[in-house]
Design an enzyme around this catalytic site. Structure first.
Site, PDB file in Angstrom:
ATOM      1  NE  ARG A 177     -54.298 136.316  -9.891  1.00 33.85           N
ATOM      2  CZ  ARG A 177     -55.104 135.477  -9.555  1.00 33.85           C
ATOM      3  NH1 ARG A 177     -55.784 135.487  -8.336  1.00 33.85           N
ATOM      4  NH2 ARG A 177     -55.794 134.507 -10.277  1.00 33.85           N
ATOM      5  CG  ASP A 219     -55.190 127.208  -7.478  1.00 30.54           C
ATOM      6  OD1 ASP A 219     -55.543 126.965  -8.547  1.00 30.54           O
ATOM      7  OD2 ASP A 219     -54.610 128.075  -7.166  1.00 30.54           O
ATOM      8  CE  LYS A 248     -61.966 129.217  -7.629  1.00 30.53           C
ATOM      9  NZ  LYS A 248     -61.397 130.213  -8.152  1.00 30.53           N
ATOM     10  CG  ASN A 249     -60.019 127.587 -10.798  1.00 35.52           C
ATOM     11  OD1 ASN A 249     -60.711 128.713 -10.577  1.00 35.52           O
ATOM     12  ND2 ASN A 249     -58.947 127.537 -10.465  1.00 35.52           N
ATOM     13  NE  ARG A 263     -63.502 134.631  -5.048  1.00 29.57           N
ATOM     14  CZ  ARG A 263     -62.261 134.982  -5.692  1.00 29.57           C
ATOM     15  NH1 ARG A 263     -61.170 135.624  -4.870  1.00 29.57           N
ATOM     16  NH2 ARG A 263     -62.046 134.895  -6.839  1.00 29.57           N
ATOM     17  CB  CYS A 321     -55.807 139.231  -5.747  1.00 31.18           C
ATOM     18  SG  CYS A 321     -55.074 137.971  -6.071  1.00 31.18           S
TER      19      CYS A 321
HETATM   20  C1  EPZ Z   1     -55.684 130.733 -12.774  1.00 32.47           C
HETATM   21  O1  EPZ Z   1     -55.682 131.932 -12.421  1.00 32.47           O
HETATM   22  C2  EPZ Z   1     -56.749 130.160 -11.660  1.00 32.47           C
HETATM   23  N1  EPZ Z   1     -57.914 130.978 -11.485  1.00 32.47           N
HETATM   24  C3  EPZ Z   1     -56.177 130.288 -10.392  1.00 32.47           C
HETATM   25  O2  EPZ Z   1     -56.718 129.778  -9.298  1.00 32.47           O
HETATM   26  C4  EPZ Z   1     -54.734 129.530 -10.163  1.00 32.47           C
HETATM   27  O3  EPZ Z   1     -53.891 129.725  -9.130  1.00 32.47           O
HETATM   28  C5  EPZ Z   1     -54.049 129.972 -11.500  1.00 32.47           C
HETATM   29  O4  EPZ Z   1     -54.862 129.967 -12.785  1.00 32.47           O
HETATM   30  C6  EPZ Z   1     -52.576 129.250 -11.815  1.00 32.47           C
HETATM   31  O5  EPZ Z   1     -52.914 128.134 -11.848  1.00 32.47           O
HETATM   32  C7  EPZ Z   1     -59.042 130.778 -12.468  1.00 32.47           C
HETATM   33  O6  EPZ Z   1     -58.960 129.652 -13.112  1.00 32.47           O
HETATM   34  C8  EPZ Z   1     -60.305 131.407 -12.050  1.00 32.47           C
HETATM   35  P1  EPZ Z   1     -52.497 132.832 -14.489  1.00 32.47           P
HETATM   36  P2  EPZ Z   1     -55.012 133.112 -13.662  1.00 32.47           P
HETATM   37  O7  EPZ Z   1     -52.828 133.734 -15.527  1.00 32.47           O
HETATM   38  O8  EPZ Z   1     -55.376 132.602 -14.901  1.00 32.47           O
HETATM   39  C9  EPZ Z   1     -48.700 135.740 -14.250  1.00 32.47           C
HETATM   40  C10 EPZ Z   1     -57.975 129.574  -7.085  1.00 32.47           C
HETATM   41  O9  EPZ Z   1     -57.425 129.687  -5.945  1.00 32.47           O
HETATM   42  N2  EPZ Z   1     -49.538 136.476 -15.406  1.00 32.47           N
HETATM   43  O10 EPZ Z   1     -51.999 131.283 -14.994  1.00 32.47           O
HETATM   44  O11 EPZ Z   1     -55.085 134.433 -13.064  1.00 32.47           O
HETATM   45  C11 EPZ Z   1     -49.468 135.947 -13.033  1.00 32.47           C
HETATM   46  O12 EPZ Z   1     -49.001 137.351 -12.359  1.00 32.47           O
HETATM   47  C12 EPZ Z   1     -57.247 130.424  -8.312  1.00 32.47           C
HETATM   48  O13 EPZ Z   1     -58.867 128.740  -7.420  1.00 32.47           O
HETATM   49  C13 EPZ Z   1     -48.617 137.600 -15.992  1.00 32.47           C
HETATM   50  O14 EPZ Z   1     -47.741 137.784 -15.620  1.00 32.47           O
HETATM   51  O15 EPZ Z   1     -53.431 132.589 -13.619  1.00 32.47           O
HETATM   52  C14 EPZ Z   1     -49.322 134.774 -12.289  1.00 32.47           C
HETATM   53  O16 EPZ Z   1     -47.849 134.992 -11.396  1.00 32.47           O
HETATM   54  C15 EPZ Z   1     -56.138 131.493  -7.402  1.00 32.47           C
HETATM   55  N3  EPZ Z   1     -49.334 138.126 -17.128  1.00 32.47           N
HETATM   56  C16 EPZ Z   1     -49.129 133.747 -13.179  1.00 32.47           C
HETATM   57  O17 EPZ Z   1     -48.837 134.429 -14.433  1.00 32.47           O
HETATM   58  C17 EPZ Z   1     -50.522 137.729 -17.426  1.00 32.47           C
HETATM   59  O18 EPZ Z   1     -50.843 138.411 -18.518  1.00 32.47           O
HETATM   60  C18 EPZ Z   1     -50.280 132.718 -13.416  1.00 32.47           C
HETATM   61  O19 EPZ Z   1     -51.180 133.411 -13.690  1.00 32.47           O
HETATM   62  C19 EPZ Z   1     -51.354 136.607 -16.951  1.00 32.47           C
HETATM   63  C20 EPZ Z   1     -50.569 136.156 -15.745  1.00 32.47           C
END
Ligand code: EPZ
Length: 427
Positions: free
Chosen positions: A125, A309, A23-24, A401, A120
């Protein structure tokens, strides 16, 4: 809405299980097809998940032709004509991952208007790192009435250092940089296997991306990209979920085609617990006898650390291992809700901010439980496999999802599990 009913048993899971495309990985790959101003893109090994239907609709909303052949598990996309610039609220609100269309639309059209993703249940996020990187490339960004508007005649290559190795921000910036003028360097980039998969696809399209999978990614901008064919990498989180299911039931399960280096942190923790992990030609075999397992401490980190995850699923395993285990969640600020629900199943745990202490070993009891997010749903079902009596899990829209035929695959391995049709409200 549907419900899943698991009847706990002492039967270990046995057999072999096939794993879908990730998915990711497929969600950013679908966004990347927007960059191709000629030809068509074909993605194969596409998982049949509600998030994929949502992302297909986001791309269709840009006047792009998207055909999803579910039989063949492939999506064909032709973005060669004039494309739109807006990703509407109704889709972005359904799935925050839609934000990764921002970079590709802006790079292609010089303008993009994308709804701000909401928070969420697992955390606020924000998307500050996405926006800061695009501004570094010369984009002028305004945020008005819930929408982000970005303008840039032509993005310019930039040297970007990300405060946090955000997966989504790395993907957005990589894609935007492919059509920017000059070279972009992204330091402190995310290193997940899904980032590497995206880079492989972008390079097939004619991009010049180097260093994906390391903390520094370099992208040399090119004039235009063309459609390409790509097989979506296997879903390491679905694979990991079945590894945990095998371990917690004392089973013997072959996870077909599982990729060792994509799951190294999880595999090493399973081995530390005393689970037998065998690399075989057909995949990775997980064998365990629950009574011999030892409690462990785990901290979630960006890749190559232990994946957030897999955190919820792993706490279900910890709850059946005698002794005190510790889980520290460093990536998201509110990702222990499954433990609140598991209390109803006689799982004893204490949560102290980012740390959960799990007192494992007492018998789990079946209960009606509520799933709060995607991975929590899977964790509750896993706990139901070994709980005394029946566990009923609702709100399966979360599960759908990220997991395809989850209950059928578990049943095939010997679990006593069924999915019953419910009323139309998602209760
Ligand atoms: C991706 O989300 C995945 N989703 C998530 O999987 C996964 O948990 C996450 O990466 C971490 O590995 C998809 O790929 C569709 P991040 P993403 O940006 O890109 C902070 C699942 O269960 N952050 O790495 O949204 C954020 O708040 C889902 O499959 C900022 O502060 O994750 C979080 O605490 C859940 N500012 C941390 O970084 C930003 O601009 C990680 O977020 C962006 C992120």
């Amino acid at each position: 809405m549907d419900q899943i009913i698991v009847t706990g048993s002492k039967n270990p899971l046995q057999g072999k299980v096939a794993i879908e495309g990730a998915k990711n990985a497929v969600l950013p790959l679908l966004a990347a097809t927007i960059l191709a101003s000629e030809g068509t893109s074909t993605l194969t090994n596409v998982p049949i998940l509600s998030d994929v239907f949502t992302m297909n609709n986001v791309v269709r909303g840009l006047d792009i032709d998207v055909t999803f052949d579910e039989e063949e598990k492939q999506v064909i996309i032709d973005a060669s004509g004039q494309i739109g610039s807006q990703a509407p609220y109704k889709y972005v609100n359904q799935m925050r991952a839609s934000i990764v269309v921002l970079g590709p639309i802006l790079a292609r059209n010089g303008y993009a208007k994308v709804s701000m993703p909401g928070g969420c249940t697992i955390g606020s996020r924000p998307i500050d790192l996405h926006l800061q990187g695009l501004e570094a490339m010369g984009a002028r960004i305004t945020q008005r009435s819930g929408y982000i508007e970005a303008h840039a005649e032509k993005l310019k290559g930039a040297h970007i250092f990300m405060d946090f190795p955000s997966v989504g921000a790395t993907q957005n910036l990589m894609m935007a940089a492919c059509l920017a003028e000059g070279k972009t360097v992204i330091e402190n980039a995310a290193r997940e296997p899904e980032i590497v998969d995206l880079a492989i696809f972008l390079n097939k399209m004619g991009a010049k991306v180097r260093g994906a999978g390391t903390e520094t990614i370099t992208i040399q901008g090119v004039e235009h990209l063309k459609g390409a064919v790509h097989q979506v990498v296997q879903d390491r989180i679905e694979a990991g979920t079945f590894m945990v299911a095998a371990a917690m039931t004392g089973g013997d399960v072959l996870i077909q085609d599982a990729i060792w280096e994509h799951n190294r942190p999880l595999l090493s923790k399973l081995q530390e617990m005393g689970v037998e992990v065998l690399e075989e030609d057909e995949g990775i075999r997980i064998r365990s006898t629950v009574t011999d397992l030892k409690p462990v401490s785990v901290t979630t980190l960006p890749h190559p650390g232990f994946p957030t995850d897999m955190q919820a699923q792993f706490t279900a395993l910890m709850s059946v291992v005698k002794g005190q285990s510790t889980m520290v969640e460093t990536v998201f600020e509110n990702r222990f809700q499954h433990l609140e629900e598991m209390r109803r199943m006689n799982v004893h745990s204490e949560i102290l901010r980012d740390t959960a202490i799990i007192h494992g070993g007492q018998a789990l009891e079946g209960a009606q439980v509520m799933s709060t997010d995607l991975r929590a749903s899977a964790a509750l079902i896993l706990a139901g496999l070994v709980a005394e009596g029946q566990t009923i899990v609702g709100k399966l829209s979360h599960l759908d999802r990220g997991y395809y035929k989850f209950h059928e695959k578990l049943a095939q391995l010997g679990a006593r599990i069924e999915r019953i049709k419910g009323e139309d409200s998602d209760v």
